[in-house]
Design an enzyme around this catalytic site. Structure first.
Site, PDB file in Angstrom:
ATOM      1  N   ALA A 345     -19.178  38.915  -0.171  1.00  0.00           N
ATOM      2  CA  ALA A 345     -18.636  37.564  -0.287  1.00  0.00           C
ATOM      3  C   ALA A 345     -19.478  36.606  -1.112  1.00  0.00           C
ATOM      4  CB  ALA A 345     -18.438  36.969   1.107  1.00  0.00           C
ATOM      5  N   PRO A 347     -21.313  34.466  -3.924  1.00  0.00           N
ATOM      6  CA  PRO A 347     -21.812  33.200  -3.363  1.00  0.00           C
ATOM      7  C   PRO A 347     -20.764  32.378  -2.631  1.00  0.00           C
ATOM      8  CG  PRO A 347     -21.390  32.927  -5.686  1.00  0.00           C
ATOM      9  CD  PRO A 347     -21.057  34.353  -5.379  1.00  0.00           C
ATOM     10  N   GLY A 349     -17.229  31.806  -3.575  1.00  0.00           N
ATOM     11  CA  GLY A 349     -16.068  31.261  -4.262  1.00  0.00           C
ATOM     12  C   GLY A 349     -14.770  31.895  -3.807  1.00  0.00           C
ATOM     13  N   LYS A 350     -14.762  33.219  -3.700  1.00  0.00           N
ATOM     14  CA  LYS A 350     -13.554  33.925  -3.272  1.00  0.00           C
ATOM     15  C   LYS A 350     -13.265  33.671  -1.793  1.00  0.00           C
ATOM     16  CE  LYS A 350     -14.215  37.664  -6.625  1.00  0.00           C
ATOM     17  NZ  LYS A 350     -15.549  37.225  -7.080  1.00  0.00           N
ATOM     18  N   ASP A 395     -24.504  45.930   5.957  1.00  0.00           N
ATOM     19  CA  ASP A 395     -24.168  46.843   4.876  1.00  0.00           C
ATOM     20  C   ASP A 395     -22.674  47.137   4.947  1.00  0.00           C
ATOM     21  OD1 ASP A 395     -24.020  48.691   2.902  1.00  0.00           O
ATOM     22  OD2 ASP A 395     -25.400  50.135   3.811  1.00  0.00           O
ATOM     23  N   CYS A 469     -16.321  43.505 -12.037  1.00  0.00           N
ATOM     24  CA  CYS A 469     -16.486  42.774 -13.293  1.00  0.00           C
ATOM     25  C   CYS A 469     -17.014  43.725 -14.361  1.00  0.00           C
ATOM     26  CB  CYS A 469     -17.423  41.580 -13.116  1.00  0.00           C
ATOM     27  SG  CYS A 469     -19.048  42.001 -12.454  1.00  0.00           S
TER      28      CYS A 469
END
Length: 624
Positions: A345, A347, A349-350, A395, A469
């Site tokens: 998760a 930083p 934003g999502k 984890d 990404c």
């Protein structure tokens, strides 16, 4: 008015006018100006022979009041009034033309010349006398010559095409020239020119290649030039070359060198996009909506204030977030009241976008494996006004054991970052084959854990979204295809209008046809970071194996996995034993055959010695 008009006319009648004074010595007129001047002289002659006085009076009476303002009327009047000088000029011209062409009847020649606009020879007077017959015979000969002219034109066109090909064809350097280049410095402009030349040859290889040269030679030189020009290692560039055509690849590489535009997401928990845009515009920010596909995105072109320090930012009205990271959350499509897991998760934003879609209801578990990154995660969630989130530090592989049965799971997996080279240029040299494969293996495990954490019996969910990404096939289609073979899931459409379809086959890889439902995003086509998004729908909790062994109801997941691993190890041991046995048997057979061959060789060596002894004995007996 009348007196002034009469004076002007009287002044014009006295002399030939200004135009006549500026005339030069008579010369042979050009083709463009000949017909016009001849027509004027003929009209002047006829009018002066028939009614010279009446024409003068008519010219005086017909002059309108606005005639001094119109240049054309003045030129016509001057031409009529200076008729005597034009007559002399016309006679000189006709005499020169008669001498050059040998014509006596000038009027008939003018009619033929004026009637035929196409032939240049007729304008020079070569119509009747030179051909020795009538004009029709001469034109018949021209018609007979037309096929020859067409053939000549075709030949000329073919020659032009061949010369154009020679000009545009790229000459591949020899091995000696390439060795000499190693010690020299080639300018970027020269290298790019050679890159474009090679791409042009590969586009039409059959016609533009040099005789005796193979495609492999062109591709190897192109690969080395691209690596040196854009500063990539050979492994990454070799895989990028396989993704798209060479022309599009140059656009991708150029786009990777420039930064993407700054984008922000309006936080619907605290404001609306329209109100946020108006507030930022008032502070000197130039922005626009990101596109029709997003209702909360804004693209910022320039700003007179730092976007990370405005009162709106500190109040949590917006989040600085890349446009490509909107797509996974939109594909997840979380609903209010659901249980959602964001496995990686930070930083935040999502996660904040998911909470906004859930309208701060239900439960959102925001997890990250890095404890340091959870600090930024919790800070952003507090600033953006998220109240339904639980931040934890586990984890991702442990999550099915810690907590499961989620309605929806988002896995934005750690990746190589080959889609965000504009942010971190070190990726071009630091990521090699071994590291990419290690990352891909970790992504496979995380994706299987995310699928296992999802509940297929959920009435509203049962959805898993996987994103990276990266633009590498090993981290995207390869991982998705692996999950399709290991878990009972299927791929579904993202529900987002933009993006290119995933690869079903590329180079040596062949994937499930449903992989085409996934979407790829590139900097040069969508003006956002390189991204990959896949959406799964879980069908059942069954676990697929290479032997199609499914989990029974009475066994736990750990026992099932252990049994499968034991079966695979047993099968592997059996195969290894069989292979070793076969190898031993083959070695024994070869040893036996070797012994037999050695015995035969010894026998063959002993056999030729016997006749030698007999010969010696015979010779001794003969001597005796």
């Amino acid at each position: 008015m009348g007196r002034a008009k009469d004076r002007s006319l009287i002044g014009k009648e006295k002399g030939p006018g200004k135009k006549a004074k500026r005339q030069q010595d008579p010369e042979l007129l050009t083709e463009d100006k000949e017909p016009k001047k001849r027509k004027k002289t003929k009209e002047v002659k006829e009018k002066k022979k028939k009614k010279p006085k009446v024409e003068e009076e008519a010219s005086v009476e017909d002059v309108p009041e606005e005639s001094p303002e119109k240049e054309e009327d003045e030129e016509e009047e001057k031409g009529v009034e200076g008729g005597e000088d034009l007559e002399d000029l016309d006679q000189l011209q006709q005499s020169l033309l008669d001498k050059a062409t040998g014509f006596t009847d000038n009027k008939s020649w003018l009619k033929e010349a004026n009637g035929d606009d196409g032939d240049d020879d007729d304008d020079m007077g070569v119509v009747g006398d030179d051909f020795g017959g009538d004009d029709d015979e001469g034109f018949d000969d021209d018609d007979d010559d037309k096929p020859d002219e067409e053939e000549e034109e075709k030949k000329d066109e073919e020659e032009r095409k061949e010369t154009a090909k020679k000009v545009h064809t790229f000459t591949l350097p020899t091995e000696e020239e390439l060795e000499e280049e190693k010690g020299q410095i080639i300018s970027p402009a020269e290298r790019m020119e050679r890159i474009r030349g090679i791409i042009g040859v590969l586009a039409d290889f059959k016609t533009l290649r040099e005789p005796g040269r193979r495609r492999k030679e062109y591709r190897s030189l192109l690969l080395s030039d691209l690596c040196q020009y854009y500063d990539y290692n050979e492994f990454l560039m070799g895989h990028l070359v396989e993704l798209m055509p060479f022309g599009e690849l140059l656009d991708l590489l150029d786009a990777q060198e420039t930064k993407r535009p700054v984008t922000i997401r309006a936080n619907s928990l605290k404001t609306r996009r329209r109100d946020l845009a108006q507030a930022l515009i008032n502070r000197g920010v130039n922005l626009d909506p990101i596109g029709k596909w997003s209702k909360v995105g804004l693209v910022v072109y320039n700003s007179s204030v730092p976007l990370g320090a405005t009162p709106e930012y500190l109040a949590g009205h917006y989040m600085l977030q890349g446009a490509s990271s909107f797509v996974p959350v939109m594909a997840l499509d979380a609903k209010p009241g659901e249980r959602v897991l964001d496995m990686c998760a930070a930083p935040g934003g999502k996660s904040a976008y998911i909470a906004a879609l859930m309208k701060n209801t239900g439960m959102l578990v925001s997890n990250d494996a890095s404890k340091d990154r959870t600090k930024a995660l919790s800070a952003n969630l507090h600033r953006l006004g998220v109240h339904n989130a639980v931040v934890c530090n586990y984890d991702g592989l442990a999550f099915p054991k810690v907590m499961g049965n989620f309605d929806r799971v988002l896995l934005d997996a750690p990746c190589s970052g080959t889609g965000v080279v504009s942010k971190d240029a070190s990726v071009k040299q630091s990521k090699g084959e071994e590291e990419i494969l290690k990352i891909a293996e970790a992504q496979k495990r995380l994706l299987l854990a995310a699928i296992d954490s999802c509940d297929h019996t959920s009435k509203t969910g049962g959805v898993i979204v996987y994103s990276t990404c990266s633009v590498m096939v090993q981290e995207n289609e390869w991982v998705v295809d692996y999950a399709l073979k290991r878990r009972n899931v299927k791929l579904v459409s993202l529900g987002v209008d933009i993006g290119k379809d995933g690869f079903t086959r590329i180079n040596k890889y062949r994937f499930d046809p449903s992989v085409a439902l996934n979407k790829r995003y590139y900097p040069h086509t969508h003006n956002m970071d390189g991204f990959y998004v896949a959406k799964f729908q879980k069908i059942s909790n069954a676990v697929k194996t290479p032997k199609d062994v499914f989990r029974s109801d009475g066994e736990s997941e750990e026992e099932d996995v252990g049994d499968v691993m034991e079966q695979e190890e047993e099968v592997g041991d059996v195969i290894e034993d069989e292979e070793m046995g076969d190898v031993m048997e083959e070695e024994e057979m070869e040893a036996e055959e070797g012994n037999v061959e050695e015995e035969k060789e010894e026998e063959t060596k002993e056999e030729p010695k016997k006749p030698k002894k007999t010969k010696k004995k015979k010779e001794k007996k003969g001597k005796k």
